[in-house]
Design a protein around this motif. Sequence first.
Motif, PDB file in Angstrom:
ATOM      1  N   ALA A 139      36.403  37.774   7.616  1.00 36.58           N
ATOM      2  CA  ALA A 139      37.219  38.679   6.714  1.00 36.58           C
ATOM      3  C   ALA A 139      38.731  38.186   6.294  1.00 36.58           C
ATOM      4  CB  ALA A 139      37.370  40.079   7.404  1.00 36.58           C
ATOM      5  N   ALA A 140      39.549  37.746   7.245  1.00 39.14           N
ATOM      6  CA  ALA A 140      40.676  37.129   6.769  1.00 39.14           C
ATOM      7  C   ALA A 140      40.798  36.221   6.036  1.00 39.14           C
ATOM      8  CB  ALA A 140      41.469  37.053   8.150  1.00 39.14           C
ATOM      9  N   ALA A 141      39.803  35.175   6.163  1.00 37.63           N
ATOM     10  CA  ALA A 141      39.514  34.125   5.320  1.00 37.63           C
ATOM     11  C   ALA A 141      39.009  34.668   3.878  1.00 37.63           C
ATOM     12  CB  ALA A 141      38.404  33.146   5.882  1.00 37.63           C
ATOM     13  N   ARG A 142      38.532  35.807   3.829  1.00 43.10           N
ATOM     14  CA  ARG A 142      37.833  36.246   2.428  1.00 43.10           C
ATOM     15  C   ARG A 142      39.036  37.102   1.910  1.00 43.10           C
ATOM     16  NH1 ARG A 142      31.617  38.083   2.822  1.00 43.10           N
ATOM     17  NH2 ARG A 142      32.401  38.493   0.695  1.00 43.10           N
ATOM     18  N   GLY A 143      40.211  37.352   2.448  1.00 42.01           N
ATOM     19  CA  GLY A 143      41.511  37.927   1.835  1.00 42.01           C
ATOM     20  C   GLY A 143      41.218  39.666   2.405  1.00 42.01           C
ATOM     21  N   PHE A 144      40.482  39.857   3.326  1.00 45.50           N
ATOM     22  CA  PHE A 144      40.607  41.133   3.963  1.00 45.50           C
ATOM     23  C   PHE A 144      41.818  41.418   4.709  1.00 45.50           C
ATOM     24  CE2 PHE A 144      36.387  41.137   2.640  1.00 45.50           C
ATOM     25  CZ  PHE A 144      35.976  42.402   2.737  1.00 45.50           C
ATOM     26  N   LYS A 145      42.426  42.653   4.547  1.00 46.40           N
ATOM     27  CA  LYS A 145      43.524  42.969   5.542  1.00 46.40           C
ATOM     28  C   LYS A 145      42.962  43.578   6.901  1.00 46.40           C
ATOM     29  CE  LYS A 145      47.461  46.221   6.559  1.00 46.40           C
ATOM     30  NZ  LYS A 145      48.285  47.101   5.944  1.00 46.40           N
ATOM     31  N   VAL A 146      43.130  43.085   7.962  1.00 50.24           N
ATOM     32  CA  VAL A 146      42.337  43.338   9.079  1.00 50.24           C
ATOM     33  C   VAL A 146      43.397  44.074  10.110  1.00 50.24           C
ATOM     34  CG1 VAL A 146      41.335  42.286  11.189  1.00 50.24           C
ATOM     35  CG2 VAL A 146      41.021  41.195   9.317  1.00 50.24           C
ATOM     36  N   THR A 147      42.783  45.204  10.543  1.00 52.12           N
ATOM     37  CA  THR A 147      43.511  46.157  11.448  1.00 52.12           C
ATOM     38  C   THR A 147      42.806  46.511  12.915  1.00 52.12           C
ATOM     39  OG1 THR A 147      44.679  46.968   9.574  1.00 52.12           O
ATOM     40  CG2 THR A 147      44.823  48.439  11.608  1.00 52.12           C
ATOM     41  N   TRP A 148      43.425  46.505  14.080  1.00 53.47           N
ATOM     42  CA  TRP A 148      42.506  46.828  15.172  1.00 53.47           C
ATOM     43  C   TRP A 148      43.135  48.088  15.788  1.00 53.47           C
ATOM     44  CZ3 TRP A 148      39.401  42.859  17.356  1.00 53.47           C
ATOM     45  CH2 TRP A 148      39.319  41.600  16.714  1.00 53.47           C
ATOM     46  N   ALA A 149      42.093  48.517  16.761  1.00 52.55           N
ATOM     47  CA  ALA A 149      42.486  49.676  17.439  1.00 52.55           C
ATOM     48  C   ALA A 149      41.702  49.660  18.775  1.00 52.55           C
ATOM     49  CB  ALA A 149      42.266  51.255  16.852  1.00 52.55           C
ATOM     50  N   PHE A 150      41.829  50.119  20.078  1.00 49.16           N
ATOM     51  CA  PHE A 150      41.319  49.902  21.290  1.00 49.16           C
ATOM     52  C   PHE A 150      41.377  51.296  21.787  1.00 49.16           C
ATOM     53  CE2 PHE A 150      43.359  45.978  19.646  1.00 49.16           C
ATOM     54  CZ  PHE A 150      42.528  45.055  20.054  1.00 49.16           C
ATOM     55  N   GLY A 151      39.889  51.610  22.654  1.00 47.64           N
ATOM     56  CA  GLY A 151      40.116  52.658  23.354  1.00 47.64           C
ATOM     57  C   GLY A 151      40.408  52.052  24.945  1.00 47.64           C
ATOM     58  N   ASP A 152      41.039  52.700  25.694  1.00 44.08           N
ATOM     59  CA  ASP A 152      41.025  52.533  27.102  1.00 44.08           C
ATOM     60  C   ASP A 152      40.857  53.624  28.152  1.00 44.08           C
ATOM     61  OD1 ASP A 152      42.618  51.612  29.515  1.00 44.08           O
ATOM     62  OD2 ASP A 152      44.303  50.702  28.334  1.00 44.08           O
ATOM     63  N   ALA A 153      40.248  52.993  29.181  1.00 43.35           N
ATOM     64  CA  ALA A 153      39.848  54.106  30.318  1.00 43.35           C
ATOM     65  C   ALA A 153      41.150  54.870  30.806  1.00 43.35           C
ATOM     66  CB  ALA A 153      38.874  53.371  31.260  1.00 43.35           C
ATOM     67  N   HIS A 154      42.203  54.300  30.982  1.00 43.53           N
ATOM     68  CA  HIS A 154      43.171  54.925  31.430  1.00 43.53           C
ATOM     69  C   HIS A 154      44.013  55.687  30.556  1.00 43.53           C
ATOM     70  CE1 HIS A 154      42.851  53.845  35.375  1.00 43.53           C
ATOM     71  NE2 HIS A 154      43.837  52.687  35.359  1.00 43.53           N
ATOM     72  N   ARG A 155      43.717  55.748  29.162  1.00 46.37           N
ATOM     73  CA  ARG A 155      44.551  56.524  28.028  1.00 46.37           C
ATOM     74  C   ARG A 155      43.454  57.446  27.549  1.00 46.37           C
ATOM     75  NH1 ARG A 155      49.428  53.932  26.650  1.00 46.37           N
ATOM     76  NH2 ARG A 155      49.806  51.843  28.110  1.00 46.37           N
ATOM     77  N   ARG A 156      42.572  57.836  27.801  1.00 46.14           N
ATOM     78  CA  ARG A 156      41.710  58.715  27.166  1.00 46.14           C
ATOM     79  C   ARG A 156      42.062  60.246  27.093  1.00 46.14           C
ATOM     80  NH1 ARG A 156      35.594  58.625  29.286  1.00 46.14           N
ATOM     81  NH2 ARG A 156      35.267  59.853  27.394  1.00 46.14           N
ATOM     82  N   ASP A 157      43.277  60.362  27.926  1.00 46.37           N
ATOM     83  CA  ASP A 157      43.951  61.805  27.625  1.00 46.37           C
ATOM     84  C   ASP A 157      45.115  61.890  26.951  1.00 46.37           C
ATOM     85  OD1 ASP A 157      41.967  63.306  29.404  1.00 46.37           O
ATOM     86  OD2 ASP A 157      42.578  62.110  31.112  1.00 46.37           O
ATOM     87  N   VAL A 158      45.306  60.520  26.340  1.00 44.32           N
ATOM     88  CA  VAL A 158      46.679  60.598  25.502  1.00 44.32           C
ATOM     89  C   VAL A 158      46.300  60.984  24.143  1.00 44.32           C
ATOM     90  CG1 VAL A 158      48.510  59.073  24.330  1.00 44.32           C
ATOM     91  CG2 VAL A 158      47.491  58.709  26.722  1.00 44.32           C
ATOM     92  N   SER A 159      46.543  62.227  23.587  1.00 42.14           N
ATOM     93  CA  SER A 159      46.052  63.105  22.449  1.00 42.14           C
ATOM     94  C   SER A 159      46.417  62.089  21.200  1.00 42.14           C
ATOM     95  CB  SER A 159      46.496  64.229  22.352  1.00 42.14           C
ATOM     96  OG  SER A 159      45.785  64.922  23.309  1.00 42.14           O
TER      97      SER A 159
END
Length: 678
Positions: A139-159
Amino acid sequence: MNSGEVIAGAVGRASLGYSAIGRQVGMAQCMESVAPPGGVMLSMATAQLVQDVATLGEPEWVQIKGADRPVQARRLLALTPRIARQISAESNFVGRRREMAVIEFMMDKTVRGQGCVMLLAGPPGLGKSRIARESAARAAARGFKVTWAFGDAHRRDVSFGVVAGLLRSALGLDDLDLDSARAQVLARFPNACAQDLSLLEDLLGIADPGVPLPAIEPDAKRRRLTALINEESLARTEPSLTIIEDAQWIDEPSEWTLVELLEVVPRAPSLVLITARPEYDGALKRSTDARIVELNTLGDADIEQIVIALTGSDPSVTQLVAKVVERAAGNPFYAEEMVRELAQRGVLSGERGAHVTSADVADVAVPATVQATIEARIDLLSGRAKRAVTAMSAIGLRMEEQLLPALGLDWAVDELLDAEIIERVGAGSSVEYVFRHPLIWAVAYRSMLRSQRAWWHRRVAEVIESTKPELAEQNAALIAEHLHAAGELHAAYSWHMRAATRSTNRDVRAARSSWQKAAEIAEALPVDDPERLSMRIAPTTMLCATDWQDYGVRCSAVRFAELSRLCDQAGDAVSLAIGRSGLTADLIFAGRTSEGARLSSEQIAVLESIGDPSLTMALAPPLFVNWLEAGDVDQVSRCAQTVIDLAGGDPTKGAGFGLASPLATAIAFQRGRAMDGR
């Protein structure tokens, strides 16, 4: 400094530790003798080992004691900053032609302004994250802006933890100070009103603590924020790829917010790739139009390509490659971990991609499962690194760089990076260290003794609170989870209640989750604990009061009966009245108006007996609807006038429990009744 083989061990009967003897030790002493004052001199053997991670002077000839002629050495000038080092190279990307064809097709549609959502589901180790990284590169090679997010088992209760992190990344706020971050948000949303900007800054964790939040009902806040962000998404012309990994560990408020944000994706140049384990059945799967693609195991030919890319094709490793391929059973992560374990153990020698072996393959034991392989790899680390990696697992899958020195774990980072146990991601002030795979984290975490686990969770909670005291309330749910895991039940209860208080006017689902956890902790306390009764009452009261706001809950009467029993034991009429307010509201939505009117009359009698004007003003207005639905307009009029009289002209008196101004509500009902009379 010098490097080479030595004889090491305990020397002498009264030895207090290990000693090293041999020619290389003497060479190290010689290097010390020729080092300039305050400097470090390296032998060429050491220089060759560290040249990729250090800045060295040019080779120079030095005369050392006992040598007939000069030897070469290099001065150590500086260490390369750790954040500049490269993470381990990726294995070859093979197979997955069907999955990548689907993603490429979606990219084509996205470029044309027809966004798509894809949910990639599969068991651990089949390559969901690898596909995500490959997709990001393409995607980056095609000019897309790439954004990430991650779930984390220890942070499931952080609203809102996941959605806030995603938006901070998308808006480029990770490396900015608070003032610069607020300026950046203003630049991205130039037409937003001051209230909406304030709500967005609060979600992003960059709000000015001196500016109070607008008094807006939580659902209305979420609708306004969603509309603001979606408007910006629709206005963009640049294609974007958003990757959300490990959806099974996303906190619920983030999940529902993401569902609302994804509604506009088909009309925007946005591609969203979500990864999850097969058992995931949350809102991102059930409430979106995501195309679901399930991963299967790879074929033996694909696994063989992956293994040969790691081992090389020397004839000595041919049989070993076949053994690894057979044992991997189509799981690429298992295959990679087996090769790493064989290299760590010394069965494979040489460089990555050019290994050789002198071992008889028939005598080489290969762990039977991927978990056993990971356990073996961890066991091959130095003793200190083993202790560090298990301690790091108490933090979670992802570790902020600044936490590690405070926990005394930063010294182990280099060895764990070299062993490919963790990776470094991010840059600048947003550097994190991440376990290479959730299975590595899980094995490390389970290997700790219960007492060790409790100690480290307690220590992590202390460090999170002390290193970022200004974010204590924002991190309350995370601190509570660590304290709960440490067995600190009273402290965990307190932090869950603090998290609920913060969430009450932000998202009622998040607040209810914290109250529920607090209630479960209180229930688990010893029966003879003197605080147990009051600790059970407080969260149960708030759950009863808000049952009507959770449309999936229809057990108000059952919970209220339990609250009644607890309040009778404690003689707590106030908590019972607060809890009863939720039951009266629930009866409105259930259409049981006569029962609701009767309960409302009981409630107003109780409030009058308590004699607290603020409590009466806060809880009385919701009762008006039950009486109105039952046709008892006179009772509505009498109670509304009581609220007006108690307010004394103060529009904020008694505010709370969902009402910004009980006085305004009472006046509205009183005027409505007067108009009906005319």
